[in-house]
Scaffold this motif. Structure first.
Motif, PDB file in Angstrom:
ATOM      1  N   GLY A  69      53.626  32.543 -64.945  1.00 56.24           N
ATOM      2  CA  GLY A  69      54.202  31.435 -64.202  1.00 56.24           C
ATOM      3  C   GLY A  69      55.246  31.898 -63.202  1.00 56.24           C
ATOM      4  N   LEU A  70      56.053  32.884 -63.599  1.00 58.27           N
ATOM      5  CA  LEU A  70      57.038  33.439 -62.669  1.00 58.27           C
ATOM      6  C   LEU A  70      56.362  34.096 -61.469  1.00 58.27           C
ATOM      7  CD1 LEU A  70      59.682  35.071 -65.050  1.00 58.27           C
ATOM      8  CD2 LEU A  70      59.885  32.921 -63.799  1.00 58.27           C
ATOM      9  N   ARG A  71      55.294  34.847 -61.721  1.00 60.02           N
ATOM     10  CA  ARG A  71      54.579  35.494 -60.617  1.00 60.02           C
ATOM     11  C   ARG A  71      53.941  34.470 -59.683  1.00 60.02           C
ATOM     12  NH1 ARG A  71      53.550  39.589 -64.557  1.00 60.02           N
ATOM     13  NH2 ARG A  71      51.863  38.340 -65.422  1.00 60.02           N
ATOM     14  N   GLU A  72      53.425  33.400 -60.264  1.00 63.58           N
ATOM     15  CA  GLU A  72      52.829  32.346 -59.447  1.00 63.58           C
ATOM     16  C   GLU A  72      53.879  31.649 -58.596  1.00 63.58           C
ATOM     17  OE1 GLU A  72      50.541  28.053 -60.127  1.00 63.58           O
ATOM     18  OE2 GLU A  72      50.565  29.553 -61.722  1.00 63.58           O
ATOM     19  N   GLU A  73      55.062  31.473 -59.158  1.00 65.06           N
ATOM     20  CA  GLU A  73      56.139  30.772 -58.458  1.00 65.06           C
ATOM     21  C   GLU A  73      56.814  31.671 -57.421  1.00 65.06           C
ATOM     22  OE1 GLU A  73      58.150  27.098 -57.937  1.00 65.06           O
ATOM     23  OE2 GLU A  73      56.468  27.637 -59.253  1.00 65.06           O
ATOM     24  N   ARG A  74      56.924  32.962 -57.726  1.00 65.87           N
ATOM     25  CA  ARG A  74      57.588  33.910 -56.832  1.00 65.87           C
ATOM     26  C   ARG A  74      56.683  35.135 -56.637  1.00 65.87           C
ATOM     27  NH1 ARG A  74      60.093  29.967 -56.135  1.00 65.87           N
ATOM     28  NH2 ARG A  74      62.385  29.677 -56.208  1.00 65.87           N
ATOM     29  N   PRO A  75      55.596  34.993 -55.899  1.00 68.56           N
ATOM     30  CA  PRO A  75      54.642  36.111 -55.757  1.00 68.56           C
ATOM     31  C   PRO A  75      55.250  37.344 -55.104  1.00 68.56           C
ATOM     32  CG  PRO A  75      54.140  34.328 -54.211  1.00 68.56           C
ATOM     33  CD  PRO A  75      55.162  33.794 -55.164  1.00 68.56           C
ATOM     34  N   ARG A  76      56.245  37.195 -54.232  1.00 70.51           N
ATOM     35  CA  ARG A  76      56.857  38.354 -53.583  1.00 70.51           C
ATOM     36  C   ARG A  76      57.710  39.178 -54.542  1.00 70.51           C
ATOM     37  NH1 ARG A  76      58.851  36.166 -47.616  1.00 70.51           N
ATOM     38  NH2 ARG A  76      56.781  35.465 -46.882  1.00 70.51           N
ATOM     39  N   ARG A  77      58.003  38.612 -55.693  1.00 66.07           N
ATOM     40  CA  ARG A  77      58.812  39.331 -56.691  1.00 66.07           C
ATOM     41  C   ARG A  77      57.946  39.841 -57.844  1.00 66.07           C
ATOM     42  NH1 ARG A  77      64.147  37.357 -56.051  1.00 66.07           N
ATOM     43  NH2 ARG A  77      64.752  38.979 -57.542  1.00 66.07           N
ATOM     44  N   SER A  78      56.628  39.935 -57.612  1.00 70.55           N
ATOM     45  CA  SER A  78      55.717  40.308 -58.700  1.00 70.55           C
ATOM     46  C   SER A  78      56.043  41.674 -59.283  1.00 70.55           C
ATOM     47  CB  SER A  78      54.265  40.293 -58.203  1.00 70.55           C
ATOM     48  OG  SER A  78      53.879  38.985 -57.843  1.00 70.55           O
ATOM     49  N   GLY A  79      56.411  42.624 -58.429  1.00 72.93           N
ATOM     50  CA  GLY A  79      56.729  43.955 -58.927  1.00 72.93           C
ATOM     51  C   GLY A  79      57.883  43.940 -59.916  1.00 72.93           C
ATOM     52  N   GLU A  80      58.938  43.209 -59.591  1.00 71.97           N
ATOM     53  CA  GLU A  80      60.083  43.114 -60.491  1.00 71.97           C
ATOM     54  C   GLU A  80      59.712  42.395 -61.780  1.00 71.97           C
ATOM     55  OE1 GLU A  80      63.728  41.773 -58.414  1.00 71.97           O
ATOM     56  OE2 GLU A  80      62.473  41.848 -56.613  1.00 71.97           O
ATOM     57  N   ILE A  81      58.904  41.330 -61.644  1.00 75.50           N
ATOM     58  CA  ILE A  81      58.494  40.565 -62.826  1.00 75.50           C
ATOM     59  C   ILE A  81      57.639  41.428 -63.741  1.00 75.50           C
ATOM     60  CG2 ILE A  81      57.177  38.556 -63.595  1.00 75.50           C
ATOM     61  CD1 ILE A  81      57.977  37.218 -60.915  1.00 75.50           C
ATOM     62  N   ASP A  82      56.729  42.222 -63.154  1.00 74.16           N
ATOM     63  CA  ASP A  82      55.886  43.107 -63.961  1.00 74.16           C
ATOM     64  C   ASP A  82      56.733  44.118 -64.728  1.00 74.16           C
ATOM     65  OD1 ASP A  82      53.678  41.802 -63.013  1.00 74.16           O
ATOM     66  OD2 ASP A  82      53.178  43.312 -61.498  1.00 74.16           O
ATOM     67  N   SER A 113      68.560  35.447 -59.609  1.00 75.84           N
ATOM     68  CA  SER A 113      68.302  35.762 -58.207  1.00 75.84           C
ATOM     69  C   SER A 113      67.013  35.140 -57.676  1.00 75.84           C
ATOM     70  CB  SER A 113      68.238  37.287 -58.022  1.00 75.84           C
ATOM     71  OG  SER A 113      67.155  37.833 -58.758  1.00 75.84           O
ATOM     72  N   MET A 114      66.261  34.475 -58.533  1.00 72.68           N
ATOM     73  CA  MET A 114      64.963  33.940 -58.130  1.00 72.68           C
ATOM     74  C   MET A 114      64.975  32.431 -57.899  1.00 72.68           C
ATOM     75  SD  MET A 114      62.492  36.115 -60.695  1.00 72.68           S
ATOM     76  CE  MET A 114      61.068  35.148 -60.252  1.00 72.68           C
ATOM     77  N   PHE A 115      65.891  31.718 -58.593  1.00 71.50           N
ATOM     78  CA  PHE A 115      65.890  30.259 -58.542  1.00 71.50           C
ATOM     79  C   PHE A 115      67.299  29.732 -58.276  1.00 71.50           C
ATOM     80  CE2 PHE A 115      62.470  31.405 -61.508  1.00 71.50           C
ATOM     81  CZ  PHE A 115      61.403  30.663 -61.018  1.00 71.50           C
ATOM     82  N   SER A 116      67.326  28.548 -57.729  1.00 76.69           N
ATOM     83  CA  SER A 116      68.546  27.748 -57.805  1.00 76.69           C
ATOM     84  C   SER A 116      68.460  26.940 -59.099  1.00 76.69           C
ATOM     85  CB  SER A 116      68.655  26.815 -56.601  1.00 76.69           C
ATOM     86  OG  SER A 116      67.638  25.822 -56.650  1.00 76.69           O
ATOM     87  N   ALA A 117      69.537  26.269 -59.474  1.00 77.15           N
ATOM     88  CA  ALA A 117      69.520  25.487 -60.709  1.00 77.15           C
ATOM     89  C   ALA A 117      68.457  24.392 -60.644  1.00 77.15           C
ATOM     90  CB  ALA A 117      70.901  24.887 -60.964  1.00 77.15           C
ATOM     91  N   ASP A 118      68.342  23.702 -59.507  1.00 76.75           N
ATOM     92  CA  ASP A 118      67.335  22.642 -59.369  1.00 76.75           C
ATOM     93  C   ASP A 118      65.925  23.205 -59.390  1.00 76.75           C
ATOM     94  OD1 ASP A 118      69.267  20.680 -59.266  1.00 76.75           O
ATOM     95  OD2 ASP A 118      69.379  20.678 -57.067  1.00 76.75           O
TER      96      ASP A 118
END
Length: 282
Positions: free
Chosen positions: A57-70, A3-8
């Motif tokens: 790296g995920l948090r840096e790339e998707r900062p709005r999803r930090s809560g889920e990543i944590d 849900s965070m990335f496309s394949a590219d």
């Protein structure tokens, strides 16, 4: 990651942060996101790269999803609960221990024959590797190895293997539907690995000749294999690929099919005179 990335986007994320050990093993540029994520998870775990740097790296790339990543990182880093050994708390509990007994005259022991029969039946089961095709062109990974989809198949005769239609179709989420032409090409490029006992075992692959019959609704595909004297199916009589003999009275499928493969049982045809005398038919 689905849900965070496309394949590219996921491919670029990995190439920016990891070396060739990871990026060279990624699927081809037109692969679906589901296959991409599945491969990435396998590669990162294999190289022990699911660590703090990865989640950072995920948090840096998707900062709005930090809560889920944590939350995912916390679950990943949490130690597994240790199993505490059982201890008796009092002599009274020890006194309640009774030896196991089965007060009956019946024999309840179970023969280990089912283990032997299971091992014998496993010889007719194969790992199916399908080389994926799109628009009549075979697809390859970035390291130029074939992009395979895997499944399971079973011998139903010495030269016939049945598997699921979706295994030979080899399409994942987001992929275009398989065309009849690509389905046939994928069937002919399929290899079977029998005696798949370990990932590093030495295996002599069997190349499929063609798809004999297939139905997407019933979800089956019947594959023809080259003849092999050593290959046996798991029927009760144990078919082999020896020269054909006359059809017998056995109820086994391998005996009564038009291929008329030889049975391992003592199937015998009777002469016409005997058949007339006894009123039986061979």
């Amino acid at each position: 990651m689905l849900s965070m990335f496309s394949a590219d986007e996921l491919r670029r994320f990995l190439r920016y942060r990891y070396d060739d050990a990871v990026t060279e093993s990624l699927p081809g540029p037109t692969s679906s996101l589901a296959l991409m994520v599945e491969t990435v998870c396998e590669l990162l775990e294999r190289h022990s790269l699911v660590d703090r740097a990865f989640f950072a790296g995920l948090r840096e790339e998707r900062p709005r999803r930090s809560g889920e990543i944590d939350a995912v990182e916390a679950l990943w880093a949490a130690p597994q609960e240790s199993i505490k050994p059982f201890t008796w708390s009092s002599p009274e509990q020890l006194a309640k221990i009774q030896l196991e007994a089965l007060p009956t005259h019946r024999d309840h022991t179970v023969s280990a024959r089912f283990l032997v029969r299971g091992a014998e039946a496993a010889k007719s089961v194969a790992k199916v590797l399908v080389h994926r095709h799109f628009g009549a062109k075979p697809r390859y990974r970035s390291d130029e190895s074939p992009e395979h989809s895997t499944g399971t198949g079973w011998l139903i005769a010495p030269n016939l293997c049945i598997t699921n239609h979706h295994v030979i179709a080899a399409r994942h989420g987001g992929d275009p539907a398989v065309t009849p032409e690509d389905f046939d090409r994928q069937a002919r490029s399929t290899t079977l690995h029998f005696d798949y006992l370990a990932a590093d075992a030495t295996i002599d692959p069997v190349q499929v000749l063609e798809s004999v019959a297939a139905d997407a609704t019933l979800d089956f595909a019947l594959l023809r294999l080259p003849p092999s004297p050593a290959r046996r199916c798991a029927c009760a009589n144990g078919c082999s690929s020896a020269p054909a003999r006359p059809r017998c009275r056995s109820a086994s499928t391998c005996c009564s099919t038009p291929t008329a493969r030889r049975c391992g049982s003592a199937c015998a045809t009777t002469s016409s005179s005997t058949a007339t005398a006894t009123g039986s038919a061979t």
